[in-house]
Write an enzyme that holds these catalytic residues in place. Structure first.
Site, PDB file in Angstrom:
ATOM      1  N   ARG A  29       0.827  -1.228   0.000  1.00 11.88           N
ATOM      2  CA  ARG A  29       0.000   0.000   0.000  1.00 11.88           C
ATOM      3  C   ARG A  29       0.856   1.271   0.000  1.00 11.88           C
ATOM      4  O   ARG A  29       0.464   2.298   0.570  1.00 11.88           O
ATOM      5  CB  ARG A  29      -0.956   0.033   1.196  1.00 11.88           C
ATOM      6  CG  ARG A  29      -2.082  -0.969   1.125  1.00 11.88           C
ATOM      7  CD  ARG A  29      -3.231  -0.440   0.280  1.00 11.88           C
ATOM      8  NE  ARG A  29      -4.281  -1.444   0.134  1.00 11.88           N
ATOM      9  CZ  ARG A  29      -5.411  -1.442   0.852  1.00 11.88           C
ATOM     10  NH1 ARG A  29      -5.623  -0.504   1.739  1.00 11.88           N
ATOM     11  NH2 ARG A  29      -6.315  -2.366   0.653  1.00 11.88           N
ATOM     12  N   ARG A  33      -3.084   6.778   1.057  1.00 13.79           N
ATOM     13  CA  ARG A  33      -3.584   7.979   1.749  1.00 13.79           C
ATOM     14  C   ARG A  33      -2.604   8.656   2.688  1.00 13.79           C
ATOM     15  O   ARG A  33      -2.833   9.799   3.090  1.00 13.79           O
ATOM     16  CB  ARG A  33      -4.862   7.618   2.525  1.00 13.79           C
ATOM     17  CG  ARG A  33      -6.055   7.416   1.616  1.00 13.79           C
ATOM     18  CD  ARG A  33      -7.187   6.705   2.330  1.00 13.79           C
ATOM     19  NE  ARG A  33      -6.810   5.321   2.573  1.00 13.79           N
ATOM     20  CZ  ARG A  33      -7.651   4.381   3.012  1.00 13.79           C
ATOM     21  NH1 ARG A  33      -8.896   4.690   3.288  1.00 13.79           N
ATOM     22  NH2 ARG A  33      -7.233   3.143   3.191  1.00 13.79           N
ATOM     23  N   ARG A  42      -6.495  11.741  -5.600  1.00 10.13           N
ATOM     24  CA  ARG A  42      -7.676  10.963  -5.210  1.00 10.13           C
ATOM     25  C   ARG A  42      -8.894  11.881  -5.144  1.00 10.13           C
ATOM     26  O   ARG A  42      -9.995  11.508  -5.570  1.00 10.13           O
ATOM     27  CB  ARG A  42      -7.383  10.309  -3.860  1.00 10.13           C
ATOM     28  CG  ARG A  42      -8.533   9.669  -3.152  1.00 10.13           C
ATOM     29  CD  ARG A  42      -8.912   8.358  -3.767  1.00 10.13           C
ATOM     30  NE  ARG A  42      -9.878   7.692  -2.907  1.00 10.13           N
ATOM     31  CZ  ARG A  42     -11.133   8.059  -2.752  1.00 10.13           C
ATOM     32  NH1 ARG A  42     -11.599   9.098  -3.417  1.00 10.13           N
ATOM     33  NH2 ARG A  42     -11.942   7.407  -1.942  1.00 10.13           N
ATOM     34  N   ASP A  79      -6.784  -2.651  -7.542  1.00  7.74           N
ATOM     35  CA  ASP A  79      -7.313  -3.331  -6.359  1.00  7.74           C
ATOM     36  C   ASP A  79      -7.590  -4.785  -6.700  1.00  7.74           C
ATOM     37  O   ASP A  79      -7.840  -5.122  -7.861  1.00  7.74           O
ATOM     38  CB  ASP A  79      -8.605  -2.657  -5.867  1.00  7.74           C
ATOM     39  CG  ASP A  79      -8.912  -3.061  -4.432  1.00  7.74           C
ATOM     40  OD1 ASP A  79      -8.318  -2.477  -3.508  1.00  7.74           O
ATOM     41  OD2 ASP A  79      -9.711  -4.000  -4.234  1.00  7.74           O
ATOM     42  N   TYR A 155     -15.054 -11.814  -0.463  1.00  7.60           N
ATOM     43  CA  TYR A 155     -15.758 -10.560  -0.791  1.00  7.60           C
ATOM     44  C   TYR A 155     -16.907 -10.800  -1.765  1.00  7.60           C
ATOM     45  O   TYR A 155     -17.971 -10.184  -1.655  1.00  7.60           O
ATOM     46  CB  TYR A 155     -14.772  -9.544  -1.392  1.00  7.60           C
ATOM     47  CG  TYR A 155     -13.780  -9.012  -0.372  1.00  7.60           C
ATOM     48  CD1 TYR A 155     -14.108  -7.932   0.443  1.00  7.60           C
ATOM     49  CD2 TYR A 155     -12.523  -9.582  -0.226  1.00  7.60           C
ATOM     50  CE1 TYR A 155     -13.209  -7.443   1.383  1.00  7.60           C
ATOM     51  CE2 TYR A 155     -11.611  -9.112   0.712  1.00  7.60           C
ATOM     52  CZ  TYR A 155     -11.962  -8.040   1.515  1.00  7.60           C
ATOM     53  OH  TYR A 155     -11.076  -7.570   2.440  1.00  7.60           O
TER      54      TYR A 155
END
Ligand code: CP3
Length: 346
Positions: A29, A33, A42, A79, A155
């Protein structure tokens, strides 16, 4: 036999089994952020998926941590849940919460999504790979990835992240044939997707099995090792030289069997693993990557210094890639990342 040359990026040399005085380093990652330049783009993109599917922006975000920190590898910005999209499932992200999909929990729903499936939705991601490859420094390796079938299925079945993977476990207990069909679809599309990434220029691929640790012994063989091996074999059939990193997070003492059973070239280690076990029973089989605790990176201070030293001490005598045991946390100070790089490279 070691067939690497010194022109190769350090990351690839480590994956080939070379022991380097200074380990190559990247962070899971690493584009994200905690970086103001990521947050800026973003915001401009408006949504996470809007960023993933815009090749110009996704390439820029992939390169941001390389420019700022000079990591030894870049990882494609995308992703793991774009594969369910290619399988025909609707995907969206709820701000501040996480991913949502329309759950697939019976044969009728699986048939419905089959009718919508098509790998073409991933074309922009492959275009991102081409763009990044064209502007990456020669010494920086490029990593592509997909999610492992078990983690992606958790998921797809639940329609969201779950604390205990309960819905997926209920499905494989009640209807293993249907669960197998979901796994089979993920395997086939993941092979095509990873091969397309390799064709477009990634040097290595990583298979993220974030929820591997929630499976017991027999389920781990069936739903983690077996489908991962099919991906490894399927990719190698078309790309015999492909370097493949497995990351069965939380699999602990099952990892040696995972390595032998899947045939991966290297393996990622979670933060919680016993380092002496990992050195003796895993690094003796393949190069390892990990396992600094992201919480300790966020905390910084003397504990961070001690842990960096402990990780290097445990794995420094063998082939090793420095990384975290899981993704960097969004509120990690940039100064701590700078300190980590300085310590690893000193
Ligand atoms: O490592 C990288 O820098 C490459 C990009 C990457 C992302 N996700 C970007 C991302 C990779 C390799 C992933 C993998 C991924 N995605 C996994 C496996 C690894 C792991 O973390 O366990 C999983 C389970 C997912 C699914 C996913 N994506 C969740 C559960 C979430 C929400 C939680 C969160 O961190 O926000 C995401 C969103 C996501 N994926 C973000 C990023 C940068 C944050 C999105 C944002 O900017 O709002």
């Amino acid at each position: 036999m070691n067939t690497t040359t010194h022109d190769e990026p350090a990351f690839l040399r480590a994956l080939s089994g070379e022991v380097l005085a200074t380990p190559p380093i990247w962070m899971m990652r690493q584009a994200g952020r905690y970086l103001p330049e990521y947050r800026e783009l973003r915001a401009k993109a408006g949504s996470f998926l809007g960023l993933c599917y815009n090749p110009e922006w996704a390439a820029e975000v992939t390169l941001q941590p390389i420019r700022r920190f000079g990591f030894d590898a870049a990882i494609l910005f995308s992703d793991i849940l774009v594969v369910p999209q290619a399988l025909g499932q609707k995907l969206w992200f709820v701000e501040g919460e996480g991913p949502r999909l329309e759950p697939v929990a019976d044969a009728a729903r699986l048939a419905e999504i089959d009718a919508q499936a098509g790998i073409g939705v991933l074309d922009p991601v492959i275009e991102t790979v081409r763009r990044v490859k064209a502007s990456l420094p020669r010494e920086t390796a490029f990593i592509g990835f997909c999610g492992a079938p078990w983690t992606v299925a958790t998921y797809m079945v639940a329609g969201r992240g779950t604390p205990d993977q309960g819905p997926a476990k209920a499905l494989f207990a009640q209807d293993p044939a249907l669960f197998q069909q979901i796994i089979d679809r993920i395997v086939a599309t993941s092979i095509d997707y990873l091969c397309a990434q390799l064709d477009a220029g990634v040097d290595a691929v990583q298979i993220f099995d974030s929820w591997a640790g929630s499976l017991g012994r027999e389920d781990f063989e069936r739903w983690c090792i077996a489908p991962t091996k099919r991906i490894v074999d399927g990719v190698r059939a078309r790309h015999p030289q492909a370097r493949i990193i497995g990351f069965p997070r939380g699999a602990g003492t099952f990892i040696p069997d995972y390595v032998r059973g899947t045939g991966v070239d290297a393996v990622g280690l979670e933060s919680e693993i016993d380092r002496a076990f990992a050195r003796d029973e895993i690094q003796s089989l393949v190069p390892v990557q990990g396992n600094l605790d992201p919480l300790i990176l966020r905390a910084g201070g003397p504990e961070l210094e001690r842990e960096i030293a402990a990780v290097r001490e445990a794995f420094g005598a063998g082939p090793y890639v420095f990384n975290l045991g899981h993704g960097i946390l969004p509120d990690t100070p940039i100064a701590h990342v700078e300190r980590l790089l300085a310590a690893v490279r000193s």
